[in-house]
Scaffold this motif. Structure first.
Motif, PDB file in Angstrom:
ATOM      1  N   PHE A   1       0.918  -0.123  -4.954  1.00 22.72           N
ATOM      2  CA  PHE A   1       0.881  -0.898  -3.705  1.00 22.72           C
ATOM      3  C   PHE A   1       2.072  -1.856  -3.602  1.00 22.72           C
ATOM      4  CE2 PHE A   1      -3.822  -0.706  -2.194  1.00 22.72           C
ATOM      5  CZ  PHE A   1      -3.629   0.636  -1.898  1.00 22.72           C
ATOM      6  N   TYR A   2       2.464  -2.434  -4.752  1.00 23.47           N
ATOM      7  CA  TYR A   2       3.628  -3.334  -4.735  1.00 23.47           C
ATOM      8  C   TYR A   2       4.878  -2.555  -4.329  1.00 23.47           C
ATOM      9  CZ  TYR A   2       0.616  -6.548  -7.368  1.00 23.47           C
ATOM     10  OH  TYR A   2      -0.414  -7.359  -7.770  1.00 23.47           O
TER      11      TYR A   2
ATOM     12  N   GLY B   1       4.516  -1.849  -0.617  1.00 24.72           N
ATOM     13  CA  GLY B   1       4.676  -3.125   0.099  1.00 24.72           C
ATOM     14  C   GLY B   1       6.061  -3.738  -0.023  1.00 24.72           C
TER      15      GLY B   1
ATOM     16  N   LEU C   1       7.513  -5.014  -2.653  1.00 28.27           N
ATOM     17  CA  LEU C   1       7.641  -6.091  -3.642  1.00 28.27           C
ATOM     18  C   LEU C   1       8.459  -5.608  -4.835  1.00 28.27           C
ATOM     19  CD1 LEU C   1       6.222  -8.745  -3.095  1.00 28.27           C
ATOM     20  CD2 LEU C   1       4.519  -8.140  -4.777  1.00 28.27           C
TER      21      LEU C   1
ATOM     22  N   ARG D   1       9.540  -5.613   2.953  1.00 28.65           N
ATOM     23  CA  ARG D   1       8.229  -6.263   2.952  1.00 28.65           C
ATOM     24  C   ARG D   1       7.677  -6.351   4.378  1.00 28.65           C
ATOM     25  NH1 ARG D   1       9.559 -11.324  -1.035  1.00 28.65           N
ATOM     26  NH2 ARG D   1      10.096 -10.083  -2.853  1.00 28.65           N
ATOM     27  N   GLY D   2       6.370  -6.539   4.457  1.00 25.22           N
ATOM     28  CA  GLY D   2       5.751  -6.756   5.766  1.00 25.22           C
ATOM     29  C   GLY D   2       5.599  -5.501   6.607  1.00 25.22           C
TER      30      GLY D   2
ATOM     31  N   TYR E   1      -1.877  -5.620   3.355  1.00 28.20           N
ATOM     32  CA  TYR E   1      -2.330  -5.512   1.969  1.00 28.20           C
ATOM     33  C   TYR E   1      -3.502  -6.448   1.726  1.00 28.20           C
ATOM     34  CZ  TYR E   1      -2.116  -6.637  -3.059  1.00 28.20           C
ATOM     35  OH  TYR E   1      -2.410  -6.896  -4.372  1.00 28.20           O
TER      36      TYR E   1
ATOM     37  N   PRO F   1      -5.715  -7.690  -1.572  1.00 28.73           N
ATOM     38  CA  PRO F   1      -5.913  -7.592  -3.025  1.00 28.73           C
ATOM     39  C   PRO F   1      -7.386  -7.658  -3.425  1.00 28.73           C
ATOM     40  CG  PRO F   1      -5.018  -9.732  -2.425  1.00 28.73           C
ATOM     41  CD  PRO F   1      -5.277  -9.013  -1.162  1.00 28.73           C
TER      42      PRO F   1
ATOM     43  N   SER G   1      -7.979 -13.971  -2.007  1.00 26.15           N
ATOM     44  CA  SER G   1      -6.663 -14.566  -1.708  1.00 26.15           C
ATOM     45  C   SER G   1      -6.639 -15.322  -0.383  1.00 26.15           C
ATOM     46  CB  SER G   1      -5.568 -13.500  -1.679  1.00 26.15           C
ATOM     47  OG  SER G   1      -5.553 -12.818  -2.857  1.00 26.15           O
TER      48      SER G   1
ATOM     49  N   ILE H   1       2.811 -15.583  10.334  1.00 26.51           N
ATOM     50  CA  ILE H   1       3.858 -14.908   9.562  1.00 26.51           C
ATOM     51  C   ILE H   1       4.731 -14.057  10.489  1.00 26.51           C
ATOM     52  CG2 ILE H   1       4.269 -13.122   7.788  1.00 26.51           C
ATOM     53  CD1 ILE H   1       1.823 -14.304   6.317  1.00 26.51           C
TER      54      ILE H   1
ATOM     55  N   GLU I   1      -3.236  -8.540  10.887  1.00 25.77           N
ATOM     56  CA  GLU I   1      -1.797  -8.365  10.658  1.00 25.77           C
ATOM     57  C   GLU I   1      -1.226  -7.266  11.548  1.00 25.77           C
ATOM     58  OE1 GLU I   1      -0.708  -7.876   6.529  1.00 25.77           O
ATOM     59  OE2 GLU I   1      -2.064  -9.505   5.968  1.00 25.77           O
TER      60      GLU I   1
ATOM     61  N   LYS J   1      -0.739  -3.995  11.297  1.00 25.57           N
ATOM     62  CA  LYS J   1       0.269  -3.087  10.739  1.00 25.57           C
ATOM     63  C   LYS J   1      -0.286  -1.652  10.811  1.00 25.57           C
ATOM     64  CE  LYS J   1       3.020  -6.379   9.537  1.00 25.57           C
ATOM     65  NZ  LYS J   1       2.747  -7.277   8.443  1.00 25.57           N
TER      66      LYS J   1
END
Lengths: 242, 226
Positions: free
Chosen positions: A45-46, A49, A51, A70-71, A75, A77, A81, A98, A144, A146
């Motif tokens: 996923f990172y 995403g 990252l 990114r973005g 996501y 977790p 969070s 954001i 978000e 997305k």
């Protein structure tokens, strides 16, 4: 919307985490990944995403490379969070902030209402139960806006009863909010209940070993083991995992 | 009541201190105002400087590696040595006194705020990064609110130091202030007045501490509700 992960490999130093991993997620699908714990599922996923960047391979969203960007995907977790100093409503609001988009309060209220969270809109995260916190985190992921939702074992930390409730809740929400989902889990039952397609992966390095299409009709899946084809599929997945 | 036959000039009774307080109340008020002014302006400028330095050092790690040791060294320069220098350079006005208080106050704020920044929850960091938040958005929306509890701990420490700093700065040459009252009374063996000055220095420190605790409770109210 089409997400295509093509032959990606990644290593932390000299430890290879994944090798030539490929998977596809097409529009409106719910795709699950089952792999042993600590196999590097979150790393996947990172990478999607932005990252982390793969050593080789390509990640395409609508035929455009999203490597290192990114973005691009939403996501969620394993732990909720949520920002502890923000109320439920303000936590959902951050998804708009954001994107530098003016938070549409009516939209947020609608989302919260649909998720059964309208009454706790002004509560702080620590005043909510674990399940409620995960609902808020999921609603924030939806807000978000997305094209794809990446859910990383979202119900992993919940007790069995709350987990079942949350799975039903997620099914209901997704029926109304048609979204494309990439879902990481280590529960075979959860994967069969929610998915259209299941990728079973081997660890060290993470690699897709089997792909299963879930053909059990959605309205039958609540019956779980009584549903036609459930036991056979569970057995096949178990064998693939061993 | 007299216990152990201690002389009043050595240790005055609480009653003597109270009586003296009432007698010189106008003078106390004037001195208190002067010390309060230096403390509050010194604390405020220390706050701005401390938060500013902490922010810059946190956002630019390269600068943190270079300047953090110097900030540590600066705290080891004895104030008693630094203060006369400041007076020689900038004179006997209020400016050097506020500077002394500022130099005392900024350090706990820098250390605690920097500490707060680095203790930001890594899961929240990951979430915001994945969501596409910019560096500045992460700082404003996550790292700064995360650092607030630590920042307030530093601020409370600085607030108590600020009164002490103001008193020391007044020793170096001033006509007013609790520090002046303290030295003059001590030189003339007016122990009762020394105690009066000490009492008001303590009261002022406690007031600062309580006010900051209120502000903290107001801003961090999300931590209070069970």
């Amino acid at each position: 919307m089409h997400l295509s992960v093509q032959n990606i490999s990644f290593a932390y130093g000299t430890t290879t985490i994944m090798k030539n991993l490929s998977l596809e997620v097409t529009d409106g699908q719910f795709v699950s990944i089952i792999a042993p714990s600590g196999s590097g599922k979150s790393t996947l996923f990172y990478l999607i995403g932005g990252l982390l960047q793969p050593q080789s391979g390509q990640i395409l969203l609508e035929s455009q490379s999203i490597v290192g960007k990114r973005g691009q995907v939403s996501y969620m977790p394993q732990s909720p969070s949520l920002l502890p100093w923000r109320t439920v409503q303000q936590n959902v609001q951050i998804a708009y902030e954001i994107r530098k988009k003016k938070p549409a309060l009516s939209e947020i209220h609608q989302l919260l209402e649909r998720a059964g969270l309208a009454e706790v809109a002004h509560h702080y995260p620590h005043q909510l139960s674990g399940g409620m916190q995960q609902r808020v985190a999921f609603i924030r992921t939806l807000a978000e806006d997305k094209p794809i939702l990446c859910l990383d074992e979202p119900f992993g930390a919940l007790d069995a009863l709350t987990r079942t409730k949350m799975q039903n809740w997620l099914q209901l929400i997704l029926k109304e909010e048609k979204r494309t989902v990439l879902f990481i889990t280590h529960s075979i039952e959860e994967a069969i209940l929610l998915s259209d397609r299941i990728y079973v992966c081997h660890a060290s390095p993470l690699q897709v070993s089997h792909v299963f299409h879930v053909s059990i009709p959605m309205n039958e899946r609540q019956k779980k083991h009584q549903a036609t084809g459930w036991r056979e599929l569970t057995q096949k997945i178990e064998e693939a995992l061993i | 009541m007299i216990l152990f036959a201690i002389e009043t000039w050595l240790l005055p009774s609480p009653y003597d201190i109270l009586r003296e307080t009432w007698e010189i109340r106008d003078r106390i008020f004037e001195n208190l105002r002067s010390t309060f002014t230096i403390s509050i302006f010194g604390l405020m400028s220390g706050l701005v400087l401390g938060v500013g330095i902490a922010t810059v050092l946190y956002l630019i790690p390269f600068l943190q590696r270079i300047f953090y040791p110097f900030i540590l060294i600066s705290q080891n320069i004895p104030l008693i040595a630094l203060a006369p220098l400041l007076v020689m350079w900038f004179g006997f006005g209020v400016g050097p006194k506020i500077t002394i208080v500022m130099l005392i106050c900024f350090f706990p704020i820098v250390v605690s705020t920097l500490d707060g920044f680095t203790q930001t929850d890594p899961t929240l960091q990951t979430y915001l990064k994945m969501a596409g938040a910019s560096r500045w958005q992460r700082f404003i929306k996550l790292e700064w609110p995360s650092a607030l509890p630590s920042f307030f701990s530093g601020l409370k420490l600085s607030a108590t130091y600020s009164v002490m700093g103001a008193v020391i700065s007044e020793w170096l040459g001033s006509q007013k202030g609790l520090g002046v009252l303290l030295t003059l009374s001590s030189k003339s063996f007016r122990t009762d007045r020394v105690f009066v000055a000490i009492t008001f220095i303590v009261i002022l420190s406690i007031c600062f501490f309580i006010i900051i605790s209120w502000i903290e409770r107001f801003i961090l109210h999300w931590k209070q509700n069970p």
